[in-house]
Each structure stands twice: as C-alpha cells, then as structure tokens.
Scaffold this active site. Structure first.
Site, PDB file in Angstrom:
ATOM      1  CG  ASP A 106      40.372  52.226  24.599  1.00 40.74           C
ATOM      2  OD1 ASP A 106      40.541  52.791  25.691  1.00 40.74           O
ATOM      3  OD2 ASP A 106      40.648  51.035  24.385  1.00 40.74           O
ATOM      4  CG  ASP A 213      43.317  54.813  28.835  1.00 43.90           C
ATOM      5  OD1 ASP A 213      43.635  53.621  28.723  1.00 43.90           O
ATOM      6  OD2 ASP A 213      44.143  55.721  29.044  1.00 43.90           O
ATOM      7  CD  GLU A 271      43.146  51.201  32.259  1.00 43.79           C
ATOM      8  OE1 GLU A 271      44.029  50.408  31.928  1.00 43.79           O
ATOM      9  OE2 GLU A 271      43.229  52.426  32.043  1.00 43.79           O
ATOM     10  CG  HIS A 346      45.504  46.638  25.501  1.00 44.69           C
ATOM     11  ND1 HIS A 346      44.325  46.769  26.199  1.00 44.69           N
ATOM     12  CD2 HIS A 346      46.159  47.802  25.664  1.00 44.69           C
ATOM     13  CE1 HIS A 346      44.280  47.957  26.750  1.00 44.69           C
ATOM     14  NE2 HIS A 346      45.382  48.622  26.451  1.00 44.69           N
ATOM     15  CG  ASP A 347      47.327  47.553  29.164  1.00 46.62           C
ATOM     16  OD1 ASP A 347      47.969  47.838  28.137  1.00 46.62           O
ATOM     17  OD2 ASP A 347      46.435  48.287  29.632  1.00 46.62           O
TER      18      ASP A 347
HETATM   19  C1  NOJ Z   1      45.751  52.052  29.973  1.00 46.48           C
HETATM   20  C2  NOJ Z   1      45.867  51.368  28.664  1.00 46.48           C
HETATM   21  O1  NOJ Z   1      45.193  50.156  28.730  1.00 46.48           O
HETATM   22  C3  NOJ Z   1      47.334  51.212  28.376  1.00 46.48           C
HETATM   23  O2  NOJ Z   1      47.571  50.393  27.271  1.00 46.48           O
HETATM   24  C4  NOJ Z   1      47.911  52.578  28.202  1.00 46.48           C
HETATM   25  O3  NOJ Z   1      49.314  52.470  28.110  1.00 46.48           O
HETATM   26  C5  NOJ Z   1      47.583  53.512  29.355  1.00 46.48           C
HETATM   27  N1  NOJ Z   1      46.244  53.372  29.859  1.00 46.48           N
HETATM   28  C6  NOJ Z   1      47.761  54.936  28.939  1.00 46.48           C
HETATM   29  O4  NOJ Z   1      46.700  55.353  28.138  1.00 46.48           O
END
Ligand code: NOJ
Length: 612
Positions: A106, A213, A271, A346-347
């Site tokens: 990441d 990210d 992302e 994971h989100d």
């Molecule tokens: C996206 C990530 O996937 C998430 O888990 C994170 O909280 C935020 N970016 C901040 O880095």
C-alpha cells in the site's frame, strides 16, 4: 476489427493475474499476541498459491501508531514492530517471488501520521524548514470574533478537516483523523522525499508495485473555498469537490511515473473515489498517458451508502447494480485503458451480506453466485481475504460500544447520535429511531465487517487466527465453526472449492473473461442479472467456438425465469458451471422441454454457459 478493444497489450501479468488483498492485523497471528503478523502471512503463502492467487496486495504493515489501522504511517522505511521487521518483509517478498507470485504494497502518501518525523518538525515552529511539507493555514474569525477553521470541509472520520495547533497558532489540514495530517504535494522537496522514502525504499527490495491510497487527493484546489452546504444541520460539509481530482493531479502522477515507477516497471492500482465520469477515469488509466495501471472506481461498493453521510443506508434496486457493473466494465472498450473487478476490500461490508443473502439457507449459494459474477468479469480481479470462503457481516447483536473498533464508523455513530439529541431534544422515540437506523447502517456498511479475524479452522474460539487464550485483537465472527477454511478445504462443493474452480476457468479462457467485451441483457429486470462476455465487440455476433459466455444470476430468494440471449448473438452455448449441485440435471430437463432458451433459476441460483 473483430478483436476485443481492451485486449491491446494482452499477456501482461497485472492484467491476467488474480490479486488477493491481505489485511495484516486480521490475517494470521504467528506469535500468540492476538494480532496478525508477517510471519503469519508467510505461513499462508502456499494456501494463496493453491487458491490460484498470482498477486498478493498487503495493506499497510509500516511503522504506525495505528489510529487508522496502519493508514497513519510514522515511518515508511520501517515495519510496525508487532507485525515484524523489514527483514520479515523481505522474506515475504522473496517467498511470493519464489512461487511465481507478485507482491504489491500500500502506498499511503496523501498523509502521514502526526508521529512521522517530518510532521514533528513541521509543527515545531512556523519557520521550520519542513513547515511547508504539510498544509498550514491561519484561522478565520466570525463576526463575534470567535475563531473558525479555514474552510467548512468535513473529514472522512467526522468533524472538521482542520486541527488547531496551539503552539504555532495555525490550523493544519487532515482529510482523515487529526493524527493524519495531509502532505503538501505542491512542495517539490516533499514529493522527492515521498518518492525516496515510501517508494524507492520498497521497490529496491523487489516489490512489484503499489495499491495507491487516495490517489486523486494529492492536488487540492488552492483557493481553499468553503464547500456548498448539503447538510444544513452541521457546520462541516462533504468537500471532495474541493480536494479530489485537483488541478495538478495528472501532472503529479506523470512525474511519479517518470521519476520512479518507470525505472522499476512497477504497477499501480489507484484508489479512485469521487470520480463518476468514465472519460475522467480514462485519463488516469489510459496506457498512452501513463499515470496509473488501473484503479478501483468505487461506484459498485458505494451502492447503499448515504449521499450526505456514508452510514445512512439507502435501499437500492438490482437494475442500478447491473448498470453500475456494466458501466465500469464497458468504459474501456475501444480504448487503451484497463479496469478492475472487485466488490470487497478492508473498507467495505462483506459482499454476501450487502449484495446477496447471508441467511443460513442462502449464504453459500450467494457467495458462489457472486464468485460466478466476479470471476467472469473483464479486468484485473481482486479478492479480499475471507471472500473466498464466503465470510459475512458481523451479527446484528454486536455493539458499537464493545465490538466495533473502526475509527470511521465509531466516530460517525457518536456524531450522528449527538446531532440527533440536539435536533430532536426531548423526543426520545425519534432519537431512538435515528440511533437504531445508524446502527443498522453500520452493521451493513461498516468497515469492521471486513476486519474480523480470518476464519482458518474451528480449532479454538479464535477460528485458528491466534493461539492467544483471550482471543484476537478483534472479536471473531460467531459463525466460524460453519464458515472456515479447513472445513471448506475438505468439501468438494464448498465456496472455497467453487472459487478455486472459477479462478482456474477464468485463467483458461482469458480472451473471454479477462479481456472480453461485456453485454448486459434485460437491464430493467429487478430480480435477475443476465450478461454475456464475448470476444467480439458489441453489435457483432459471437457465434464461433469459444467466442461467448453467458452468465445468468438470480438475485432473489424466489424462483425466477430468465431467457438466454439469442443464438445469433451468442451462438450455441452449453452449461459450464452452476452453483446448485444438480445444475447439470436441471439444465438437461430444461433443454429437452419445449421452452427454448427459457430457464428457471432457483433462489440465488447462478449459471455460466459457454459456446462450445
Ligand atoms: C483509504 C483506505 O482504504 C482507508 O482504510 C483509510 O482509512 C483511508 N484511505 C486513509 O488512508
């Protein structure tokens, strides 16, 4: 020309490989401290290889105070001590490579932790040489003289994006937690330091690329204007229009490529939230203008999220889901861009619970149905840990107070309840209704759903994730005795076996599944999802052998009728796979009946047909 447009530059490992995301804290604990670690990941590399994984993406394992589970990095060149060491990471990189797998890390460079040495210097005084490495602004003042933050922007983790620094009497920007200050990408020296510390350090160790990210947030609109008011009840407003896809974004990514990535031939998957226009996304992923290899466009996983507040669940209908899938499948057709296929990370809440059914009688078929869908989609396929065994959302009786851990959902809950108490003072019933609604929304959409420990076996109460007698850092899902890897490894008809089979099939028909063109049928049907994959562009018949696949999915718990697309479009197709054990027998009966191309699907039944 009768070739798939997306197939330009075929044969690339990062297009054809199946990627698997590992969340280090929850994957496997090797030393009994209740937290996953790198040695734990190493112990499962063969499991991944056997599943059919080609690319391992490891979520942040860097040194971090863990305010946001490692997305708050205090040193890019060091590993979070409870996870292991840089040497352990080298061993993992080597272990992946030894098995012919690639590894992505990441890359979290929109912000650092407030514990990073750079920020400590930056906040030490207004004339520190690193002051300008972060985004500092003076306050505004209201008419009554009270101090106001520079803008009304709302942080992803609730409250303002600005934190007042008493010591230097200025605010600093943080799009996420106040412990995660945003780096100032306008500063050339900062960018060079990021390239060296966060990128070259790991590329030199052999990593094959990065998941990037917040890839579209580095360039902010420098006017620092207030965001329009969408939520009149509070001061802070959703403000991504001011900080996402800013004016220098594409320039920064081009620089990152020419300065670093190109030298290593490294791959990136960005992302990319807040970017609904396909033309815009193509600017990021077009091969000609090398910015990113591919992105996670978020429309599919955003389904059901509230427009003003993420955890204000909004019901959705299948035609919207289908149109969304179609949009992000088709946007690369006829271009040199590339796409991804995913519905978990994971989100996100677990896909079985969000998009299908996690009821005991339906959850296995639901997991297989989603596997059928995903494994036949065009683009690089990403699976999230536990998805391959059909892990589901946490039970509804888990509480925010005891069981949930995630800063985003816990903060959201407290802010929403506080706002409800203020707005509905005295109306206990209304406050309770609002509170229940937010809890339910978090149960469906919350990030903790994806962060429960991986369910390896039923050997102990932690599902084999840890040996620590008091269990893991996060509560284990109650259903681990029924949903776990060991059990599914011994069952030929398990969700895990189904996924393995689908991944094999995907790789043996790359032209259709990885590079093919996508055609949606019956878009308005609210119960079934029917699509074809073809090696020929839309409008051209795909009637030769191996030219077409048809996927029919029943997204309800009732029997539904579907019609296979006409033979002059998809040729002579035969059943290849179904998620019901007797699919072949059912198909034979239907084929021999007088119903032609009509098929009857049972609850959550899915079938894949291919031209012979
Ligand atoms: C996206 C990530 O996937 C998430 O888990 C994170 O909280 C935020 N970016 C901040 O880095």
């Amino acid at each position: 020309m009768a070739t798939s447009a997306a197939s330009l530059s075929k044969g690339t490992w990062w297009k054809e490989g199946v990627a698997y995301q590992i969340y280090p804290a929850s994957f496997k604990d090797s030393n009994g401290d209740g937290l996953g670690d790198i040695a734990g990941i190493l112990s499962k590399v063969d499991y991944l290889k056997d599943l059919g994984v080609d690319i391992v993406w490891v979520s942040p394992m860097f040194e971090s105070p863990q305010i946001d589970m490692g997305y708050d990095i205090s040193n890019y060149e060091s590993v979070h001590a409870p996870y292991g060491t840089v040497e352990d990471m080298q061993a993992l990189i080597d272990a992946c490579h030894a098995r012919g797998m690639k590894i992505l890390l990441d890359l979290v460079i929109n912000h650092t932790s407030s514990e990073h040495a750079w920020f400590k210097e930056s906040r030490s005084s207004r004339d520190n040489p690193k002051r300008n490495w972060y985004i500092w602004k003076p306050p505004r003042y209201a008419e009554d003289g009270s101090r106001l933050p520079p803008t009304n922007w709302r942080s992803y983790f609730s409250g303002s994006t600005w934190e007042w620094d008493e010591h230097t009497q200025e605010y600093y920007l943080h799009l996420f937690a106040k412990e995660m200050p945003d780096l100032n990408w306008e500063n050339e020296e900062t960018r060079q330091a990021i390239y060296n510390s966060a990128m070259r350090f790991w590329l030199d160790k052999g990593v094959d690329g990065f998941r990037v990210d917040c890839v579209n947030m580095y360039s902010k609109r420098l006017g620092f204007l207030d965001a329009p008011i969408l939520d009149a009840a509070v001061f802070e407003q959703p403000a991504w229009c001011e900080y996402a896809n800013g004016p220098r974004m594409h320039e920064f990514l081009r620089e990152m490529n020419s300065a670093v990535l190109n030298q290593y031939d490294a791959v990136t998957v960005g992302e990319l939230p807040h970017t609904p226009d396909p033309k815009h996304v193509l600017r990021y992923v077009g091969a000609g203008d090398k910015q990113l290899s591919m992105v996670f466009q978020f429309d599919i996983v955003d389904i059901g999220q509230g427009t003003v507040g993420k955890y204000r669940f909004e019901d959705w209908k299948l035609p919207f889901f289908k149109a969304t899938v179609a949009k992000w499948q088709q946007f690369i057709e006829g271009t040199d861009g590339w796409t991804t296929a995913f519905c978990e990370n994971h989100d996100q809440g677990r896909s079985v619970s969000r998009f299908a059914s996690d009821l005991p009688e339906h959850r296995e078929n639901s997991a297989k149905l989603l596997s059928l869908m995903l494994a036949t989609l065009t683009g690089t396929l990403y699976i999230y840990q536990g998805q391959e065994i059909g892990m589901i959302n946490v039970p509804t009786d888990w509480t925010i107070e005891k069981d949930y851990q995630d800063i985003e959902s816990v903060n959201f809950y407290h802010a929403a309840v506080k706002a409800a108490r203020e707005a509905m003072a005295g109306d206990q019933q209304a406050i309770q209704k609002e509170t229940d609604y937010i809890r339910r929304s978090i149960q469906i959409l919350g990030r903790d759903n994806a962060r429960t420990p991986m369910q390896w076996d039923a050997s102990n109460k932690s599902a084999g994730f840890t040996d620590r007698p008091e269990g893991g850092w996060m509560r284990t899902h109650d259903l681990y005795p029924e949903i776990n890897v060991a059990k599914q490894q011994s069952e030929p008809d398990s969700v895990l076996s189904f996924w393995k089979n689908m991944l094999r099939l995907r790789k043996s028909h790359k032209d259709l599944f990885i590079y093919g063109n996508f055609r949606l049928y019956d878009p308005d049907n609210e119960s079934t999802f029917v699509f074809a994959k073809t090696t020929t562009p839309a409008g051209e018949a795909a009637t030769g052998a191996g030219q077409a696949a048809v996927v029919v999915l029943n997204f309800t718990d009732k029997v539904q009728v579907v019609h296979l697309p006409p033979a002059d479009e998809v040729g002579d197709i035969q059943l290849q796979v179904g998620n019901y054990l007797d699919a072949t027998a059912a198909e034979k009966t239907e084929q021999s009946s007088a119903l032609g191309r009509q098929r009857t699907l049972r609850p959550w039944e899915g079938r894949l047909y291919m031209s012979s």
